[in-house]
Scaffold this motif. Structure first.
Motif, mmCIF file in Angstrom:
data_model
loop_
_atom_site.group_PDB
_atom_site.id
_atom_site.type_symbol
_atom_site.label_atom_id
_atom_site.label_comp_id
_atom_site.label_asym_id
_atom_site.label_seq_id
_atom_site.Cartn_x
_atom_site.Cartn_y
_atom_site.Cartn_z
ATOM 1 N N ASN A 86 0.845 -1.200 0.000
ATOM 2 C CA ASN A 86 0.000 0.000 0.000
ATOM 3 C C ASN A 86 0.872 1.237 0.000
ATOM 4 O OD1 ASN A 86 -2.474 -1.277 -0.042
ATOM 5 N ND2 ASN A 86 -2.628 -1.357 2.178
ATOM 6 N N ASP A 87 0.416 2.259 -0.702
ATOM 7 C CA ASP A 87 1.087 3.554 -0.762
ATOM 8 C C ASP A 87 2.483 3.491 -1.375
ATOM 9 O OD1 ASP A 87 -1.240 4.526 0.345
ATOM 10 O OD2 ASP A 87 -0.453 4.587 2.369
ATOM 11 N N THR A 88 2.744 2.444 -2.182
ATOM 12 C CA THR A 88 3.970 2.373 -2.972
ATOM 13 C C THR A 88 3.574 2.036 -4.402
ATOM 14 O OG1 THR A 88 4.402 0.016 -2.600
ATOM 15 C CG2 THR A 88 5.353 1.571 -1.010
ATOM 16 N N GLY A 89 4.374 2.495 -5.336
ATOM 17 C CA GLY A 89 4.081 2.217 -6.729
ATOM 18 C C GLY A 89 5.179 2.707 -7.633
ATOM 19 N N MET A 90 4.786 3.127 -8.833
ATOM 20 C CA MET A 90 5.745 3.569 -9.847
ATOM 21 C C MET A 90 5.190 4.811 -10.525
ATOM 22 S SD MET A 90 7.388 1.339 -12.992
ATOM 23 C CE MET A 90 8.562 0.507 -11.908
ATOM 24 N N VAL A 91 6.096 5.736 -10.868
ATOM 25 C CA VAL A 91 5.720 6.895 -11.673
ATOM 26 C C VAL A 91 6.464 6.804 -13.000
ATOM 27 C CG1 VAL A 91 7.462 8.424 -10.593
ATOM 28 C CG2 VAL A 91 5.502 9.413 -11.816
ATOM 29 N N PHE A 92 5.701 6.856 -14.091
ATOM 30 C CA PHE A 92 6.244 6.872 -15.436
ATOM 31 C C PHE A 92 6.388 8.328 -15.823
ATOM 32 C CE2 PHE A 92 4.157 2.941 -14.765
ATOM 33 C CZ PHE A 92 4.827 1.985 -15.518
ATOM 34 N N VAL A 93 7.577 8.706 -16.314
ATOM 35 C CA VAL A 93 7.885 10.092 -16.617
ATOM 36 C C VAL A 93 8.141 10.214 -18.115
ATOM 37 C CG1 VAL A 93 9.423 12.031 -16.114
ATOM 38 C CG2 VAL A 93 8.962 10.309 -14.350
ATOM 39 N N TYR A 94 7.510 11.207 -18.742
ATOM 40 C CA TYR A 94 7.667 11.435 -20.175
ATOM 41 C C TYR A 94 8.357 12.763 -20.426
ATOM 42 C CZ TYR A 94 4.535 7.543 -20.486
ATOM 43 O OH TYR A 94 3.996 6.295 -20.347
ATOM 44 N N GLU A 95 9.074 12.840 -21.546
ATOM 45 C CA GLU A 95 9.778 14.061 -21.951
ATOM 46 C C GLU A 95 8.807 15.230 -22.063
ATOM 47 O OE1 GLU A 95 13.121 16.190 -22.936
ATOM 48 O OE2 GLU A 95 13.254 14.018 -22.965
ATOM 49 N N SER A 96 7.667 14.985 -22.696
ATOM 50 C CA SER A 96 6.653 16.026 -22.831
ATOM 51 C C SER A 96 5.275 15.401 -22.636
ATOM 52 C CB SER A 96 6.749 16.693 -24.205
ATOM 53 O OG SER A 96 6.565 15.728 -25.221
ATOM 54 N N ALA A 97 4.317 16.240 -22.320
ATOM 55 C CA ALA A 97 2.958 15.757 -22.114
ATOM 56 C C ALA A 97 2.412 15.229 -23.443
ATOM 57 C CB ALA A 97 2.078 16.880 -21.579
ATOM 58 N N GLN A 98 1.685 14.112 -23.365
ATOM 59 C CA GLN A 98 1.149 13.468 -24.552
ATOM 60 C C GLN A 98 0.021 12.523 -24.152
ATOM 61 O OE1 GLN A 98 4.154 10.559 -26.061
ATOM 62 N NE2 GLN A 98 5.300 11.252 -24.266
ATOM 63 N N PRO A 99 -0.892 12.224 -25.080
ATOM 64 C CA PRO A 99 -1.887 11.200 -24.771
ATOM 65 C C PRO A 99 -1.169 9.861 -24.603
ATOM 66 C CG PRO A 99 -2.522 12.471 -26.719
ATOM 67 C CD PRO A 99 -1.105 12.830 -26.397
ATOM 68 N N ALA A 148 -0.750 13.548 -20.733
ATOM 69 C CA ALA A 148 -0.126 13.208 -19.453
ATOM 70 C C ALA A 148 1.389 13.387 -19.524
ATOM 71 C CB ALA A 148 -0.457 11.770 -19.072
ATOM 72 N N LYS A 149 1.943 13.936 -18.487
ATOM 73 C CA LYS A 149 3.394 14.046 -18.320
ATOM 74 C C LYS A 149 3.887 12.927 -17.396
ATOM 75 C CE LYS A 149 7.450 16.330 -17.858
ATOM 76 N NZ LYS A 149 8.490 16.103 -18.815
ATOM 77 N N TYR A 150 2.996 12.501 -16.496
ATOM 78 C CA TYR A 150 3.301 11.446 -15.526
ATOM 79 C C TYR A 150 2.132 10.462 -15.480
ATOM 80 C CZ TYR A 150 6.233 15.293 -13.861
ATOM 81 O OH TYR A 150 7.105 16.343 -13.790
ATOM 82 N N VAL A 151 2.450 9.213 -15.210
ATOM 83 C CA VAL A 151 1.428 8.221 -14.904
ATOM 84 C C VAL A 151 1.891 7.521 -13.635
ATOM 85 C CG1 VAL A 151 0.146 6.201 -15.659
ATOM 86 C CG2 VAL A 151 0.866 7.920 -17.340
ATOM 87 N N VAL A 152 1.045 7.539 -12.622
ATOM 88 C CA VAL A 152 1.364 6.903 -11.345
ATOM 89 C C VAL A 152 0.554 5.612 -11.245
ATOM 90 C CG1 VAL A 152 1.301 7.129 -8.822
ATOM 91 C CG2 VAL A 152 1.843 9.128 -10.253
ATOM 92 N N GLU A 153 1.234 4.514 -10.967
ATOM 93 C CA GLU A 153 0.552 3.242 -10.745
ATOM 94 C C GLU A 153 0.699 2.845 -9.289
ATOM 95 O OE1 GLU A 153 0.695 1.065 -15.049
ATOM 96 O OE2 GLU A 153 2.275 0.549 -13.632
ATOM 97 N N LEU A 154 -0.438 2.541 -8.680
ATOM 98 C CA LEU A 154 -0.504 2.143 -7.276
ATOM 99 C C LEU A 154 -1.468 0.969 -7.165
ATOM 100 C CD1 LEU A 154 -0.711 5.786 -6.036
ATOM 101 C CD2 LEU A 154 1.043 4.185 -5.266
#
Length: 183
Positions: A86-99, A148-154
């Motif tokens: 719980n309360d841990t996950g991953m953040v995906f980071v992109y160079e620029s915001a995009q669908p 999206a610039k970031y996607v957080v998975e939890l």
């Protein structure tokens, strides 16, 4: 550590009935749709960050996130992982915001996918179910509602439990993570 989440090309570009790669107009993660004879068991994530979701009419919640800011890390995500605290996950980071759009190929645990814009405001949340043995044609996709610039998975249920949803702010402790050069 074991990992998941397949990223998809463009705003869900259909390629002969299959969806592949990362969002936006790039295809650098498109090879993610192919199965390898020996699936990866770890993601070479070099660091973690703490981030807080500022929940309106609720309690703010801080999470610890592995940073997927290189092409291979984004391709592998949380595939093959058997558990996630719980309360841990991953953040995906992109160079620029995009669908962007994700799938759950080779993913063993249910996840909340929290799509975050460049201003660090949550665009939308998708509640994803595992599809560990699905073929590319059978995969359900989970798209962002905007760029999206970031996607957080939890772990799935996090957003409902905490009140995180569209409009929630994401605040990183220190500088926000950035994309690393892929050489």
């Amino acid at each position: 550590m074991r990992t998941h989440a397949a990223l998809l090309v463009g705003a869900m570009v259909l390629l002969g009935g299959c969806i592949g790669g990362v969002g936006g107009t790039t295809s650098d993660d498109a090879s993610r749709q192919t199965d390898s004879p020996t699936p990866p068991t770890t993601t070479d994530v070099e660091r973690t960050v703490n981030a807080t979701f500022v929940v309106e009419d609720g309690e703010n919640v801080t999470v610890e996130l592995e940073v997927a800011n290189e092409r291979e890390e984004r391709r592998t995500g949380l595939m093959h992982r058997e558990s996630l605290a719980n309360d841990t996950g991953m953040v995906f980071v992109y160079e620029s915001a995009q669908p962007v759009s994700f799938w759950m190929k080779n993913t063993l645990i249910p996840l909340d996918m929290i799509f975050v814009g460049p201003d660090r405001t949550v665009l939308n949340v998708q509640h994803a179910s595992p599809q560990p043995n699905a073929t590319s044609g059978e995969l359900k996709t989970y798209p962002s509602d905007g760029e999206a610039k970031y996607v957080v998975e939890l772990p799935r249920g996090f957003a409902n439990r905490t009140g995180v949803g569209s409009g929630t702010k994401l605040v990183f402790e220190g500088a926000p993570p950035t994309v690393e050069s892929d050489g």
